[in-house]
Design a protein around this motif. Structure first.
Motif, PDB file in Angstrom:
ATOM      1  N   UNK A 393       9.819  -2.282   5.239  1.00  7.16           N
ATOM      2  CA  UNK A 393       9.722  -2.473   6.686  1.00  7.16           C
ATOM      3  C   UNK A 393       8.270  -2.591   7.140  1.00  7.16           C
ATOM      4  N   UNK A 394       7.365  -1.875   6.481  1.00  5.29           N
ATOM      5  CA  UNK A 394       5.944  -1.990   6.828  1.00  5.29           C
ATOM      6  C   UNK A 394       5.431  -3.393   6.536  1.00  5.29           C
ATOM      7  N   UNK A 395       5.843  -3.946   5.403  1.00  3.84           N
ATOM      8  CA  UNK A 395       5.426  -5.308   5.067  1.00  3.84           C
ATOM      9  C   UNK A 395       6.051  -6.302   6.043  1.00  3.84           C
ATOM     10  N   UNK A 396       7.308  -6.061   6.410  1.00  3.21           N
ATOM     11  CA  UNK A 396       7.972  -6.944   7.381  1.00  3.21           C
ATOM     12  C   UNK A 396       7.210  -6.955   8.700  1.00  3.21           C
ATOM     13  N   UNK A 397       6.798  -5.798   9.173  1.00  2.00           N
ATOM     14  CA  UNK A 397       6.021  -5.733  10.414  1.00  2.00           C
ATOM     15  C   UNK A 397       4.695  -6.464  10.250  1.00  2.00           C
ATOM     16  N   UNK A 398       4.057  -6.267   9.114  1.00  2.00           N
ATOM     17  CA  UNK A 398       2.783  -6.936   8.863  1.00  2.00           C
ATOM     18  C   UNK A 398       2.945  -8.457   8.919  1.00  2.00           C
ATOM     19  N   UNK A 399       3.983  -8.968   8.275  1.00  2.00           N
ATOM     20  CA  UNK A 399       4.195 -10.420   8.248  1.00  2.00           C
ATOM     21  C   UNK A 399       4.482 -10.976   9.637  1.00  2.00           C
ATOM     22  N   UNK A 400       5.170 -10.203  10.480  1.00  2.00           N
ATOM     23  CA  UNK A 400       5.409 -10.648  11.857  1.00  2.00           C
ATOM     24  C   UNK A 400       4.099 -10.937  12.580  1.00  2.00           C
ATOM     25  N   UNK A 401       3.083 -10.134  12.295  1.00  4.38           N
ATOM     26  CA  UNK A 401       1.819 -10.253  13.009  1.00  4.38           C
ATOM     27  C   UNK A 401       0.857 -11.249  12.366  1.00  4.38           C
ATOM     28  N   UNK A 402       1.310 -11.907  11.310  1.00  3.61           N
ATOM     29  CA  UNK A 402       0.466 -12.946  10.701  1.00  3.61           C
ATOM     30  C   UNK A 402       0.768 -14.322  11.282  1.00  3.61           C
ATOM     31  N   UNK A 403       1.705 -14.384  12.206  1.00  5.53           N
ATOM     32  CA  UNK A 403       2.024 -15.678  12.837  1.00  5.53           C
ATOM     33  C   UNK A 403       1.627 -15.694  14.302  1.00  5.53           C
ATOM     34  N   UNK A 404       1.060 -14.587  14.791  1.00  5.44           N
ATOM     35  CA  UNK A 404       0.783 -14.476  16.220  1.00  5.44           C
ATOM     36  C   UNK A 404      -0.707 -14.627  16.486  1.00  5.44           C
ATOM     37  N   UNK A 405      -1.027 -15.278  17.591  1.00  9.17           N
ATOM     38  CA  UNK A 405      -2.424 -15.441  17.990  1.00  9.17           C
ATOM     39  C   UNK A 405      -2.822 -14.249  18.849  1.00  9.17           C
ATOM     40  N   UNK A 406      -3.808 -13.479  18.423  1.00 11.63           N
ATOM     41  CA  UNK A 406      -4.262 -12.320  19.195  1.00 11.63           C
ATOM     42  C   UNK A 406      -5.778 -12.374  19.401  1.00 11.63           C
ATOM     43  N   UNK A 434       5.846 -17.288   4.612  1.00  9.84           N
ATOM     44  CA  UNK A 434       6.177 -16.220   5.553  1.00  9.84           C
ATOM     45  C   UNK A 434       7.682 -16.173   5.793  1.00  9.84           C
ATOM     46  N   UNK A 435       8.278 -17.328   6.024  1.00 10.08           N
ATOM     47  CA  UNK A 435       9.720 -17.379   6.270  1.00 10.08           C
ATOM     48  C   UNK A 435      10.534 -16.924   5.073  1.00 10.08           C
ATOM     49  N   UNK A 436      10.133 -17.356   3.872  1.00 11.66           N
ATOM     50  CA  UNK A 436      10.871 -16.965   2.667  1.00 11.66           C
ATOM     51  C   UNK A 436      10.781 -15.455   2.435  1.00 11.66           C
ATOM     52  N   UNK A 437       9.590 -14.890   2.598  1.00  5.47           N
ATOM     53  CA  UNK A 437       9.413 -13.454   2.362  1.00  5.47           C
ATOM     54  C   UNK A 437      10.157 -12.618   3.400  1.00  5.47           C
ATOM     55  N   UNK A 438      10.113 -13.032   4.651  1.00  7.18           N
ATOM     56  CA  UNK A 438      10.826 -12.273   5.686  1.00  7.18           C
ATOM     57  C   UNK A 438      12.327 -12.315   5.462  1.00  7.18           C
ATOM     58  N   UNK A 439      12.845 -13.451   5.012  1.00  6.06           N
ATOM     59  CA  UNK A 439      14.279 -13.539   4.727  1.00  6.06           C
ATOM     60  C   UNK A 439      14.661 -12.618   3.576  1.00  6.06           C
ATOM     61  N   UNK A 440      13.823 -12.541   2.545  1.00  2.00           N
ATOM     62  CA  UNK A 440      14.089 -11.645   1.412  1.00  2.00           C
ATOM     63  C   UNK A 440      14.091 -10.185   1.872  1.00  2.00           C
ATOM     64  N   UNK A 441      13.100  -9.825   2.678  1.00  2.00           N
ATOM     65  CA  UNK A 441      12.990  -8.447   3.149  1.00  2.00           C
ATOM     66  C   UNK A 441      14.193  -8.068   4.014  1.00  2.00           C
ATOM     67  N   UNK A 442      14.604  -8.955   4.885  1.00  2.00           N
ATOM     68  CA  UNK A 442      15.752  -8.663   5.754  1.00  2.00           C
ATOM     69  C   UNK A 442      17.038  -8.525   4.940  1.00  2.00           C
ATOM     70  N   UNK A 443      17.201  -9.376   3.954  1.00  2.00           N
ATOM     71  CA  UNK A 443      18.418  -9.301   3.142  1.00  2.00           C
ATOM     72  C   UNK A 443      18.481  -7.991   2.369  1.00  2.00           C
ATOM     73  N   UNK A 444      17.352  -7.561   1.815  1.00  2.00           N
ATOM     74  CA  UNK A 444      17.345  -6.306   1.055  1.00  2.00           C
ATOM     75  C   UNK A 444      17.541  -5.109   1.973  1.00  2.00           C
TER      76      UNK A 444
END
Length: 725
Positions: A393-406, A434-444
């Motif tokens: 879940x920590x990695x999932x949160x991290x990946x969410x913030x790699x697509x956002x402009x801040x 990013x999409x492939x990794x997030x899908x893997x994390x959500x499935x697991x």
């Protein structure tokens, strides 16, 4: 009652009052009195608990009431007397300069102070702290109460329900198993309570696994005292246990001064070290991270006296630099990535799945070809089942913030809650990966979550950030993890700080910084700015031998700014971790409720202030999309200056930190319950009224009255149980 000292621990963590063991009787009248007294603090008895107490002996009910009232009043900060400088606060708060001149005039009328004040005036400046009328309460708490109007009851007042628990032994055992087996680290208060419970529960049932190292150290200390086998699989497990035995920091964040140890204890620690290294010599590589601590520990354990455990001696030889261990997985992977050998680095990290997942961002960015990126994703998929849910879940949160402009900013928050902002110079992660990794994390994650059956959701909990670490929150009441959003409903917002100095005169200052939508300052309330159109400050208190409180009152409808940032600055004296007590909180009221400056049943949150900096930022209030207000939880500390910290001096830094936290996307309960819903038979969003008749999996801020006894219940008190193992 035996082990009666454990009852407050159970109440604080679970909001359940253990069933009383004692004679039956006619306790209905005393139970109703108990319920009425609780309401003054914002609590009430559940229907089931009221019925249980009503059937007990009256004396037993009254004794239980006294203990429980002490516990809940302390939870919300009602165990101290909250006085204010200005007797009529929030009415009749003077303009700042007018108030200062009143203090000067009063000093000039004081023969003892006049000469010094005249001398200061001749220089063109006066030190407020030298004025007799400044910074000290001009009236007693009883005088404040005598002129305060009674608080008018309102529908929006907080009402926290206490539920009936099992026996005290059953409740303490269940709480011990939950804390010890937590999949996420506990905060300071949680670790302290776990230590208390572990001593009591050492001979009873134990959790199937203790995945968090700090928890394991606390439990191992109790196991050592009872002669049970120790749970050790790394050399740092032994180091943490030694810290626990010496009353030190089991998180290893602060150095521990090791005590002299009895021979049986030394033998147990050395035997444990020897067994760990014998099973996996590569674990000697972990010594380097805590070299100095191991050297100090070796001076206490005398490994040369125990030749039967040579591998334990190797640990201290590595710490002294006399023996060079094999490089760690991290070091080997770092060397390979530095040389551009991504595929080889992935093969090395395959033996350390958790480290691989924490390195995914760098691994993907280091790839030069699509073939290498495919290899990284494939290796991650193979390692998924071996990685803890918290890391997933920590990695999932991290990946969410790699697509956002801040604005190319990164906010770093260490384990102490100390925060810094730095430019983000990282290359982007390809969107496809990013999409492939997030899908893997959500499935697991979905695979690991339990099938909830009928899932009953309180909408107020959906924007609460997942408690991926106990260090992202603080002890207290109504406290949510960093990044959580919660609604703020009420006409008046009043936040407060209370502190009591320990050995030195100590001055905390409460301030409220107002920011516009671009995070620029709109002004502030503090001891240098006692009133604005939007609100009032209760007055500066500069010493706290018996405890002191400061308040800021704001009429939310009058606030034109987009952010309200409370902060507590240490002007002088002891730090947050040195004072006898310090806490922050906020209340919400309707405009016509009146009452004293502090009223327990209007308190929505109270959090302990125990960070290492000199400026505390507990939360920020921000304007919601619908025009209302929300609270976003920060739990941050700034280093600040050794003395004289003021809101005027740190407003730029504070604004940058607030922007970083507000704009960061935190993984919330909404994410996990969305995955759970895929496996639910029914999903119901609770409307706050009647609950279903049958068993449910309930996820909300507080447990509703009347849930089926076979229901699984997740509330903010045990939100960590939502994190899969």
């Amino acid at each position: 009652m035996p082990n009666q000292h454990l009852e407050p621990v159970v109440v604080r963590h679970t909001l359940r009052l253990p069933a009383c063991a004692g004679p039956s009787g006619h306790g209905a009248g005393a139970a109703r009195q108990f319920d009425a007294a609780l309401m003054s603090a914002g609590f009430k008895l559940s229907t089931e608990l009221l019925a249980h107490l009503s059937g007990l002996d009256e004396a037993l009910v009254l004794d239980t009431a006294v203990r429980t009232l002490d516990t809940v009043r302390t939870m919300v900060g009602d165990h101290v007397r909250h006085n204010v400088y200005f007797l009529d606060f929030p009415a009749n708060v003077p303009r700042t300069v007018d108030f200062w001149w009143e203090c000067v005039v009063e000093a000039l009328l004081d023969e003892a102070a006049r000469t010094d004040v005249l001398a200061q005036l001749s220089t063109g400046a006066v030190d407020l702290l030298t004025l007799p009328a400044y910074g000290r309460y001009p009236h007693t708490y009883d005088e404040l109460v005598s002129v305060s109007d009674e608080l008018v009851a309102a529908a929006g007042d907080r009402s926290t329900v206490l539920h009936l628990g099992g026996t005290l032994d059953d409740e303490t055992t269940a709480l011990y198993l939950a804390l010890a087996g937590s999949t996420t680290p506990l905060g300071e208060d949680g670790l302290r309570d776990l230590a208390t419970l572990a001593t009591h529960c050492a001979a009873g049932p134990q959790p199937e696994a203790i995945p968090v190292r700090e928890n394991r150290a606390v439990v191992n200390r109790a196991r050592l005292e009872t002669g049970a086998d120790l749970l050790l699989d790394t050399v740092t497990d032994v180091l943490r246990l030694a810290c626990a035995l010496s009353g030190g920091d089991v998180t290893l964040a602060e150095p521990t001064r090791f005590h002299s140890m009895r021979r049986p204890v030394r033998r147990a620690l050395l035997a444990g070290l020897d067994a760990v290294v014998a099973a996996a010599p590569v674990k000697l590589a972990d010594v380097a991270a805590y070299r100095e601590a191991f050297k100090r520990l070796g001076e206490r354990l005398h490994p040369h006296e125990y030749p039967q455990w040579p591998r334990a001696a190797d640990v201290f030889a590595v710490a002294r630099g006399e023996l060079r261990p094999a490089p760690s997985f991290a070091a080997r992977a770092d060397d390979l990535l530095g040389a551009g050998h991504v595929t080889e680095a992935v093969r090395v990290l395959a033996a350390a799945p958790g480290l691989m997942f924490r390195s995914l961002d760098r691994l993907v960015r280091s790839c030069a070809t699509q073939e290498e990126r495919d290899a990284v994703v494939a290796a991650a998929e193979d390692a998924l089942p071996q990685v803890s849910g918290r890391v997933l879940l920590s990695v999932r949160e991290h990946l969410n913030n790699r697509t956002r402009e801040t604005g190319n900013r990164r906010v770093f928050v260490n384990r102490f809650g100390r925060a810094t902002v730095a430019p983000d110079t990282r290359a982007p992660v390809p969107l496809a990966e990013l999409g492939r990794l997030r899908a893997l994390l959500d499935a697991e994650t979905r695979r690991r979550l339990p099938a909830p059956g009928h899932l009953l959701l309180d909408p107020d909990v959906l924007d609460v950030a997942l408690p991926l670490s106990g260090k992202a929150t603080t002890g207290g009441f109504g406290v949510l993890p960093r990044g959580s959003l919660s609604r703020v409903d009420g006409d008046l917002l009043r936040f407060f700080v209370h502190w009591k100095e320990s050995a030195r005169t100590t001055d905390f200052d409460l301030s409220g910084l107002l920011l516009d939508g671009s995070y620029r300052s709109d002004g502030w309330l503090s001891y240098t700015s006692l009133s604005l159109v939007e609100g009032e400050h209760s007055g500066d208190i500069t010493e706290a031998p018996d405890g002191a409180s400061e308040f800021i009152n704001l009429r939310l409808a009058a606030v034109s700014s987009d952010f309200i940032v409370p902060q507590v600055d240490i002007y002088s004296g002891e730090g947050f971790e040195q004072v006898e007590e310090s806490f922050f909180g906020f209340m919400l009221r309707d405009a016509e409720q009146l009452g004293k400056p502090f009223e327990a049943r209007t308190v929505r949150m109270k959090s302990e202030l125990r960070g290492p900096g000199r400026v505390a930022l507990p939360l920020v209030f921000l304007r919601a999309p619908d025009g209302g207000w929300q609270a976003k939880w920060l739990h941050l500390y700034l280093r600040g200056q050794p003395a004289a910290n003021r809101v005027e001096g740190n407003r730029v830094t504070v604004a940058a930190l607030v922007r970083g936290i507000v704009e960061r996307e935190y993984l919330t309960v909404r994410h996990l319950t969305g995955l759970m819903a895929d496996r639910a038979t029914t999903v119901t969003v609770w409307d706050g009224q009647a609950v279903p008749d049958g068993p449910v999996t309930y996820v909300g801020l507080a447990r509703p009255d009347g849930l089926h006894p076979d229901s699984a219940v997740i509330t903010q008190e045990n939100l960590r149980d939502l994190i899969p193992g």
